[in-house]
Design a protein around this motif. Sequence first.
Motif, short mmCIF file in Angstrom:
data_model
loop_
_atom_site.label_atom_id
_atom_site.label_comp_id
_atom_site.label_asym_id
_atom_site.label_seq_id
_atom_site.Cartn_x
_atom_site.Cartn_y
_atom_site.Cartn_z
N ASP A 32 9.17 6.64 -12.49
CA ASP A 32 9.85 7.59 -11.66
C ASP A 32 10.34 6.64 -10.27
OD1 ASP A 32 9.70 9.42 -13.49
OD2 ASP A 32 8.37 10.55 -12.46
N GLY A 33 10.49 5.06 -10.69
CA GLY A 33 11.00 4.36 -9.33
C GLY A 33 10.09 3.94 -8.35
N LYS A 34 8.74 4.25 -8.55
CA LYS A 34 7.51 3.88 -7.55
C LYS A 34 7.56 2.27 -8.04
CE LYS A 34 2.68 4.33 -6.40
NZ LYS A 34 2.69 2.77 -6.32
N SER A 35 7.05 1.63 -6.70
CA SER A 35 6.74 0.16 -6.82
C SER A 35 5.26 0.06 -6.28
CB SER A 35 7.71 -0.53 -5.56
OG SER A 35 7.36 -0.22 -4.27
N LEU A 36 4.78 -1.25 -6.57
CA LEU A 36 3.36 -1.45 -6.24
C LEU A 36 3.32 -1.47 -4.70
CD1 LEU A 36 2.71 -4.34 -8.79
CD2 LEU A 36 1.84 -2.02 -8.64
N SER A 37 2.13 -0.80 -4.38
CA SER A 37 1.65 -0.80 -2.94
C SER A 37 0.66 -1.72 -2.79
CB SER A 37 1.14 0.67 -2.69
OG SER A 37 -0.13 0.74 -3.45
N ARG A 108 6.38 5.33 -3.41
CA ARG A 108 6.90 5.91 -4.10
C ARG A 108 8.46 6.51 -3.56
NH1 ARG A 108 5.15 8.16 -8.52
NH2 ARG A 108 2.84 7.76 -8.12
N ILE A 109 8.55 6.53 -2.22
CA ILE A 109 9.57 7.29 -1.51
C ILE A 109 10.46 5.94 -1.25
CG2 ILE A 109 10.41 8.52 0.19
CD1 ILE A 109 7.90 10.29 0.03
N PHE A 110 9.97 5.08 -0.88
CA PHE A 110 10.86 3.99 -0.51
C PHE A 110 10.31 2.64 -0.96
CE2 PHE A 110 12.37 6.65 2.93
CZ PHE A 110 13.68 6.37 3.13
N PRO A 111 10.59 2.38 -2.40
CA PRO A 111 10.01 1.27 -3.02
C PRO A 111 10.12 0.00 -2.59
CG PRO A 111 11.40 2.82 -4.48
CD PRO A 111 11.76 3.13 -3.21
N THR A 112 11.17 -0.28 -1.73
CA THR A 112 11.31 -1.73 -1.36
C THR A 112 11.09 -1.51 0.23
OG1 THR A 112 13.56 -1.65 -0.41
CG2 THR A 112 12.79 -2.46 -3.00
N GLY A 113 10.91 -0.56 0.74
CA GLY A 113 10.43 -0.19 2.09
C GLY A 113 11.64 -0.16 2.92
N GLU A 114 12.76 -0.54 2.41
CA GLU A 114 14.02 -0.83 3.01
C GLU A 114 15.28 -0.24 2.30
OE1 GLU A 114 13.58 -4.53 6.16
OE2 GLU A 114 13.65 -5.15 4.19
N ASP A 115 14.90 0.58 1.27
CA ASP A 115 16.11 1.14 0.60
C ASP A 115 17.24 1.95 1.30
OD1 ASP A 115 14.55 0.92 -2.55
OD2 ASP A 115 13.25 1.13 -0.78
N GLU A 116 18.38 1.78 0.89
CA GLU A 116 19.38 2.52 1.39
C GLU A 116 19.21 3.97 1.36
OE1 GLU A 116 23.47 1.51 0.55
OE2 GLU A 116 23.16 -0.49 0.72
N GLU A 120 14.63 9.91 -5.10
CA GLU A 120 14.47 11.50 -5.08
C GLU A 120 13.37 11.80 -5.81
OE1 GLU A 120 15.49 14.91 -4.05
OE2 GLU A 120 16.17 13.11 -3.13
N ALA A 121 13.01 10.95 -6.87
CA ALA A 121 11.59 11.22 -7.95
C ALA A 121 10.67 11.54 -7.11
CB ALA A 121 11.92 10.43 -9.16
N GLY A 122 10.15 10.58 -6.19
CA GLY A 122 9.40 10.67 -5.33
C GLY A 122 9.14 11.85 -4.36
N LEU A 123 10.23 12.11 -3.93
CA LEU A 123 10.31 13.17 -2.97
C LEU A 123 10.12 14.51 -3.73
CD1 LEU A 123 13.47 12.15 -0.71
CD2 LEU A 123 11.02 12.45 0.16
N GLU A 148 -0.80 2.15 1.42
CA GLU A 148 0.28 2.27 0.53
C GLU A 148 1.55 1.72 0.82
OE1 GLU A 148 -2.22 6.29 -1.07
OE2 GLU A 148 -0.45 6.35 0.26
N MET A 149 1.66 0.74 1.65
CA MET A 149 2.85 -0.14 2.02
C MET A 149 3.48 -0.76 0.80
SD MET A 149 3.21 -2.97 4.96
CE MET A 149 2.93 -4.11 3.81
N PRO A 150 4.97 -0.62 0.65
CA PRO A 150 5.54 -1.14 -0.59
C PRO A 150 5.09 -2.59 -0.55
CG PRO A 150 6.97 0.14 0.63
CD PRO A 150 5.77 0.13 1.34
N ILE A 151 4.79 -3.22 -1.41
CA ILE A 151 4.42 -4.65 -1.49
C ILE A 151 5.28 -5.57 -1.17
CG2 ILE A 151 4.66 -5.54 -3.83
CD1 ILE A 151 1.61 -6.31 -1.64
N ALA A 152 6.73 -5.20 -1.25
CA ALA A 152 7.91 -5.84 -0.90
C ALA A 152 7.77 -6.18 0.64
CB ALA A 152 8.94 -5.02 -1.32
N LEU A 153 7.13 -5.55 1.61
CA LEU A 153 7.20 -5.87 2.65
C LEU A 153 6.17 -6.87 3.06
CD1 LEU A 153 7.57 -2.23 4.24
CD2 LEU A 153 9.34 -3.78 4.04
#
Length: 485
Positions: A32-37, A108-116, A120-123, A148-153
């Motif tokens: 459902d679009g989640k990224s690793l934290s 889960r809500i912003f998988p990269t932390g900087e998504d435009e 919605e699946a997370g919300l 749970e910060m997106p690891i992309a950051l």
Amino acid sequence: MYKSSYPKTFPENFLWGGATAANQIEGAWNIDGKSLSTAEVVRKSEDRHQMSMDDVTRESLKNALLDQTDQYYPKRRGIDFYHRYKEDIKLFAEMGFKVFRFSMAWSRIFPTGEDEKPNEAGLNFYDCVLSELEKYNIEPLVTLSHYEMPIALTEKYNGWSKRQTITAFNLFTGTVFKRFKGRVRYWLTFNEINTGTWGFHETGAIDGNLSKQDQLQIRYQCLHHQFVASAIATKQLREIDPKAKIGCMLARMQTYPSTPNPKDVRAAQLEDEKNLFFTDVQARGEYPEYMNRYLAENNVEIKMENDDQNIISKYTVDFVSFSYYMTTVTEADGKEQANGNMATGGRNPYLKESDWGWQIDPIGLRITLNAMWDRYRKPLFIVENGIGALDKLDKGRIHDSYRIDYLRQHIEQMKEAISDGVDLMGYTMWGPIDLISFSTSEMSKRYGFIYVDQDDSGKGTLDRIKKDSFYWFKKVIASNGEDLS
């Protein structure tokens, strides 16, 4: 004539409940679009007495990202709350919970932390969780950042070491404040923010190869950015949902001097100041003088922008929350160490210990409550307290009298503190259902009123089983803390 009086019981609106974190219960780490934290790239400790949280390196991170399983990363699987939340919340309601503390996973809500746009699946998932809580009239207490910060950051900015992460975090906070306006009355910004002095799990910054001096520099810079982000989140909430309240959260590490020797008393005072620094900033709105000296003497120079101190001062929190598990003693010349919830300190010969060496000190909770009330004069909220134990199934039952004894003794001291005049909002014990241990990533370290059939390797039916403590806590809540038998 003035006639003195004092409260003799818990207030009628006292919030009884339990506390969890997304990275320890949700699972569903790769759907459902989640990224690793950040929590989900920390490898499981092989020694249950050895905390494994901050030994992340560039190499270990690379290996974690390549590993698409949960074998060595149990927080990825949690206890499948993502698919079983209705069942679990129904059990909390059966106990009579007034409040349930959980985190909304940033990743889960912003998988990269900087998504435009937010995922919605997370919300939608948190919409569903809130609807289920509303069904049972359970108040949500939402943590915005629980490791749970997106690891992309981490990959892009080395976590909170760069100011860009402030912008990313407040994109997330503004989004959830707007989405859940009127549905969440109580928010927390950063879970146990003071543990950022330990490194990666809170800061998201990889610094293990640096000198102690450089580690101090980067960690306190990260924490400063979190202070600013917390203040901005407070400003956002007051503009978006002025009826809601927001608090800070501290891992309270109460310590005592080991002797009346003034050197030991002063050493304990210094340890206490280093712990309370974080709530001093978030509740009082300024860097305290004692910390200015500490930073200067350790050659730590915080880079601030012109408006940082102003926003920290203007947007202080509405209430102060904290976790409380144990106390330690401090000696000027060092002492045998005891381990706890990311805390180390001297052993106290007057206290018993848990299976994990955490010293059990119910009276210390009353001492903590009184000291923090005197210091801040803001409502207090105990949002974590509990005992990890090796529960054993006995003919389908768990007889956990040791957990009941632990909680009873702490609740008795909470009641005493209220009689002392402390304004205590509520109590969410950690964690009401067995979950993955944060410090060691094992399942065997069980806290819950509800047993989860899963072992350390992830095997089991995931069936939920009520422990003896389940029925005891139900009675405690029904009597508003009066019946502790």
